[in-house]
Design a protein around this motif. Sequence first.
Motif, PDB file in Angstrom:
ATOM      1  N   HIS A  19     -27.147 -22.459 -45.135  1.00  0.00           N
ATOM      2  CA  HIS A  19     -25.952 -22.126 -45.916  1.00  0.00           C
ATOM      3  C   HIS A  19     -25.930 -22.950 -47.201  1.00  0.00           C
ATOM      4  O   HIS A  19     -26.417 -24.076 -47.229  1.00  0.00           O
ATOM      5  CB  HIS A  19     -24.676 -22.468 -45.138  1.00  0.00           C
ATOM      6  N   CYS A  23     -19.853 -22.002 -48.521  1.00  0.00           N
ATOM      7  CA  CYS A  23     -19.908 -20.724 -47.808  1.00  0.00           C
ATOM      8  C   CYS A  23     -18.717 -20.608 -46.860  1.00  0.00           C
ATOM      9  O   CYS A  23     -18.358 -21.566 -46.177  1.00  0.00           O
ATOM     10  CB  CYS A  23     -21.212 -20.629 -47.010  1.00  0.00           C
ATOM     11  N   THR A  60     -24.276 -13.990 -46.001  1.00  0.00           N
ATOM     12  CA  THR A  60     -23.194 -14.044 -46.981  1.00  0.00           C
ATOM     13  C   THR A  60     -23.545 -14.893 -48.192  1.00  0.00           C
ATOM     14  O   THR A  60     -23.418 -14.453 -49.335  1.00  0.00           O
ATOM     15  CB  THR A  60     -21.901 -14.591 -46.331  1.00  0.00           C
ATOM     16  N   CYS A  61     -23.990 -16.136 -47.967  1.00  0.00           N
ATOM     17  CA  CYS A  61     -24.221 -17.046 -49.092  1.00  0.00           C
ATOM     18  C   CYS A  61     -25.687 -17.135 -49.537  1.00  0.00           C
ATOM     19  O   CYS A  61     -25.971 -17.638 -50.618  1.00  0.00           O
ATOM     20  CB  CYS A  61     -23.674 -18.430 -48.758  1.00  0.00           C
TER      21      CYS A  61
END
Length: 68
Positions: A19, A23, A60-61
Amino acid sequence: MAQYYVNQNQQTGGEHEVHVEGCKFMPFEKNLLDLGGHKDCASALQEAKNTYDNVNGCNTCCPDCHTS
């Protein structure tokens, strides 16, 4: 450079997820291993592989490094 971390707990698929700082899916601090500052997620994943064999980027990140 962005700050990256790897989750010390495995995901259900067995991988350790990387990550970037900030995040929304960042694990609890006690479960994070600091990977340091990196120019991109690929560099952070390489660093994480020094500790864990099976690593993956967060969808997501780190979508450019998310493979499964």
